[in-house]
Structures are given as C-alpha cells and as structure tokens.
Design an enzyme around this catalytic site. Structure first.
Site, PDB file in Angstrom:
ATOM      1  N   ASP A 280      50.660  46.750  36.840  1.00  0.00           N
ATOM      2  CA  ASP A 280      50.413  47.348  38.159  1.00  0.00           C
ATOM      3  C   ASP A 280      50.650  46.290  39.217  1.00  0.00           C
ATOM      4  OD1 ASP A 280      47.607  46.067  38.967  1.00  0.00           O
ATOM      5  OD2 ASP A 280      47.529  46.535  36.835  1.00  0.00           O
TER       6      ASP A 280
ATOM      7  N   GLU B 291      45.802  46.402  23.967  1.00  0.00           N
ATOM      8  CA  GLU B 291      46.596  45.182  23.994  1.00  0.00           C
ATOM      9  C   GLU B 291      46.779  44.589  22.592  1.00  0.00           C
ATOM     10  OE1 GLU B 291      45.502  43.683  28.511  1.00  0.00           O
ATOM     11  OE2 GLU B 291      44.142  43.159  26.911  1.00  0.00           O
TER      12      GLU B 291
ATOM     13  N   MET C 200      41.574  39.213  34.364  1.00  0.00           N
ATOM     14  CA  MET C 200      40.135  39.004  34.336  1.00  0.00           C
ATOM     15  C   MET C 200      39.634  38.117  33.185  1.00  0.00           C
ATOM     16  SD  MET C 200      39.205  42.918  35.492  1.00  0.00           S
ATOM     17  CE  MET C 200      37.453  42.654  35.748  1.00  0.00           C
ATOM     18  N   GLU C 201      40.537  37.487  32.432  1.00  0.00           N
ATOM     19  CA  GLU C 201      40.070  36.700  31.268  1.00  0.00           C
ATOM     20  C   GLU C 201      40.743  35.343  31.100  1.00  0.00           C
ATOM     21  OE1 GLU C 201      41.569  39.784  30.822  1.00  0.00           O
ATOM     22  OE2 GLU C 201      39.747  41.008  30.802  1.00  0.00           O
TER      23      GLU C 201
ATOM     24  N   GLY D 223      47.871  42.391  37.009  1.00  0.00           N
ATOM     25  CA  GLY D 223      48.384  42.932  38.270  1.00  0.00           C
ATOM     26  C   GLY D 223      49.274  41.900  38.945  1.00  0.00           C
TER      27      GLY D 223
HETATM   28  N1  SAH Z   1      40.010  50.775  33.004  1.00  0.00           N
HETATM   29  C1  SAH Z   1      39.193  49.789  32.359  1.00  0.00           C
HETATM   30  C2  SAH Z   1      39.029  48.578  33.230  1.00  0.00           C
HETATM   31  C3  SAH Z   1      40.309  47.792  33.272  1.00  0.00           C
HETATM   32  S1  SAH Z   1      40.113  46.244  33.944  1.00  0.00           S
HETATM   33  C4  SAH Z   1      37.873  50.448  32.034  1.00  0.00           C
HETATM   34  O1  SAH Z   1      37.805  51.634  32.116  1.00  0.00           O
HETATM   35  O2  SAH Z   1      36.932  49.770  31.675  1.00  0.00           O
HETATM   36  C5  SAH Z   1      41.777  45.669  33.834  1.00  0.00           C
HETATM   37  C6  SAH Z   1      42.159  44.863  32.630  1.00  0.00           C
HETATM   38  O3  SAH Z   1      43.537  44.559  32.677  1.00  0.00           O
HETATM   39  C7  SAH Z   1      41.482  43.495  32.562  1.00  0.00           C
HETATM   40  O4  SAH Z   1      41.321  43.122  31.225  1.00  0.00           O
HETATM   41  C8  SAH Z   1      42.447  42.560  33.332  1.00  0.00           C
HETATM   42  O5  SAH Z   1      42.608  41.327  32.679  1.00  0.00           O
HETATM   43  C9  SAH Z   1      43.790  43.297  33.363  1.00  0.00           C
HETATM   44  N2  SAH Z   1      44.303  43.714  34.676  1.00  0.00           N
HETATM   45  C10 SAH Z   1      45.384  44.521  34.831  1.00  0.00           C
HETATM   46  N3  SAH Z   1      45.599  44.801  36.122  1.00  0.00           N
HETATM   47  C11 SAH Z   1      44.648  44.153  36.840  1.00  0.00           C
HETATM   48  C12 SAH Z   1      44.327  44.101  38.233  1.00  0.00           C
HETATM   49  N4  SAH Z   1      45.021  44.802  39.138  1.00  0.00           N
HETATM   50  N5  SAH Z   1      43.250  43.354  38.623  1.00  0.00           N
HETATM   51  C13 SAH Z   1      42.536  42.685  37.705  1.00  0.00           C
HETATM   52  N6  SAH Z   1      42.779  42.719  36.373  1.00  0.00           N
HETATM   53  C14 SAH Z   1      43.815  43.442  35.923  1.00  0.00           C
END
Ligand code: SAH
Length: 253
Positions: A222, A16, A198-199, A82
């Site tokens: 997504d 990002e 998530m932030e 998302g």
């Molecule tokens: N694939 C990562 C985890 C991604 S968590 C790993 O391997 O550690 C997803 C990140 O993108 C988070 O920072 C959140 O803010 C955002 N995000 C995108 N799509 C999301 C969803 N469906 N639910 C929650 N957070 C999402």
C-alpha cells in the site's frame, strides 16, 4: 550433506509466512509463549518459521525466542510495508540497508530516534547478504518471471507493471499509516526512509544486541495513505503469500 546452521524466518502475519510453512519438509511444530514455531527443512537448509503478530513488542519477543530456544544463527524477516518515498510503488520490494524506530523519542534527554542507553539510531542489516538478495529479487521481479507466479489479472488489479527492488532505510513503529499526514510527517523528518512497517527495527535492535546477522525484505502492499487499509487487505489476501514464498525459495536455494 546437511547444513547444521539454522536460519530463523519471521513474518508478522500468517499471510506472510504460510506459503513458506507449506514448503517445509519434516515439520515439527512447537508452541512457545503463545506462538507456533515450525521447524523443518527447505532443501538441505534447516529453518524455523514463525509469525510474530504485529508490532515491535511481538516481533522482539519472537526473534528472541528464535535466538535463545532454537539457537538460530541468521534471521530473515519477510513481509509487507507501506511505501513512503515517491520512488516506491505497490508490488516493489524493499531490502533494508538499515532500520530506524521512528516512534522512539527521548528528547531532549537524547537525540530524537536514538535508543536510550544504547546510543544507536540506525541498525544495519548484513550488507553482503542483502546485496546478494537484491540481485536475486531483481530477477524474480522481471515481468516474464513474476507472471509465472502471479496472474496477469492480479498484477494489473494492483497496477504492478514494472516492479523494482530497492535497497535503503526502513522505518518501524507501532502505527498503521493510513493518512497522507502520517506519511508526510515521516517523510519530512526522515527523508531517506523508503517504506514504513511495524516490526523490522525491533528485529534489528535485538539482532544487533545478540550480534546476529539479519536481513529484512518488504513487499509494498500500500502507499501508507488514505487508501492503505483497502490496498493492504487485498494485497495480503491475494499476493503477499506468493511473494514471500518465491523470495524465500530463491534465497535458500
Ligand atoms: N489488518 C491487520 C493490521 C495490519 S497492520 C489487523 O486486522 O490486525 C499492517 C501490517 O503490515 C504490519 O505488520 C506492518 O508491518 C505492515 N504494514 C503494511 N502496510 C503498512 C502501513 N501502511 N503502515 C504500517 N505498517 C504497515
């Protein structure tokens, strides 16, 4: 003339913010608390760019460091999310009007979602700044402009045809949404929510407590359902860097 105000720019993951870090001039790198802060200039604007890692705690400690160590006077959070609301499609951008922590629940002591002892549920972003950003992002998302930055093949792979910018509520919590059930539950309890991540609401709470203007900008990677992990992964590998970089270039100009 150099602008003495410093803007803090955060994302959660390298994909990002790496595009933005590559644009910096006169970069000074510093490690604090296991994170690397990149201080430098975008044009005449001094900025500090950092990725916080994922989740509310990581975001809160990183934004606190920007405020206390770097004395930034404004915060921009940029990243992916998302889509929750049916109007929201992959490739759209959501600029937050306000944010809520959907996983905060001290009921029956306090109303669900209210932050105990603070007595607040929704945290407003800087409204004037956000409106300004909405109109700038709207021009970036015009198909002829967007296709100068992202190839037509990539846009069609994600079925991005007429992406839109939205202004509304973002919900945050420590969960990656990858089932229709998670999505429906959130939509039914907080129907105004446009997207989930998530932030953002952690950043919002810290900025509120430090009385610092902030904005949160999220590109939809997504649909927060069973296809989310696949869509998220390919979106961040292929596209999110470009969105992040082009949006920040436009804001700082
Ligand atoms: N694939 C990562 C985890 C991604 S968590 C790993 O391997 O550690 C997803 C990140 O993108 C988070 O920072 C959140 O803010 C955002 N995000 C995108 N799509 C999301 C969803 N469906 N639910 C929650 N957070 C999402």
């Amino acid at each position: 003339m150099q602008n003495s105000e410093i803007i803090g720019i955060l994302g959660a993951i390298p994909q990002e913010v790496n595009g933005i870090i590559n644009l910096l001039k006169g970069t000074i790198e510093k490690k604090i608390g296991n994170r690397t802060y990149y201080e430098g200039y975008l044009g005449n604007q001094k900025v500090v760019v950092v990725y916080s890692r994922i989740g509310k705690v990581a975001a809160a400690v990183t934004v606190s460091t920007l405020l206390l160590e770097y004395k930034v006077s404004k915060i921009i959070f940029i990243g992916v999310a998302g889509g929750i609301h049916s109007d929201i499609k992959i490739g759209d951008v959501v600029v937050a009007s306000n944010l809520v922590q959907y996983d905060m629940d001290a009921s029956p002591l306090r109303p669900k979602y209210e932050i105990p002892l603070l007595g607040k549920t929704y945290f407003n972003t800087d409204q004037d700044w956000s409106h300004e950003i909405v109109s700038k992002i709207n021009s970036l998302l015009q198909p002829e402009t967007l296709s100068q930055h992202i190839s037509k093949d990539e846009l069609s792979k994600f079925e991005i045809t007429a992406p839109k910018v939205h202004f509304g509520t973002i919900a945050s919590g420590d969960q990656f949404f990858s089932t229709q059930n998670q999505k429906d539950t959130l939509h039914n309890s907080l129907p105004e929510v446009l997207c989930v991540e998530m932030e953002g609401a952690a950043i919002a709470q810290v900025c509120y407590e430090f009385n610092t203007p902030f904005i949160v900008i999220r590109t939809i990677s997504d649909n927060a359902n069973q296809e989310a992990s696949f869509s998220f992964q390919s979106f961040v590998e292929e596209i999110s860097l470009t969105y992040g970089k082009e949006i920040i270039k436009m804001i700082i100009e």
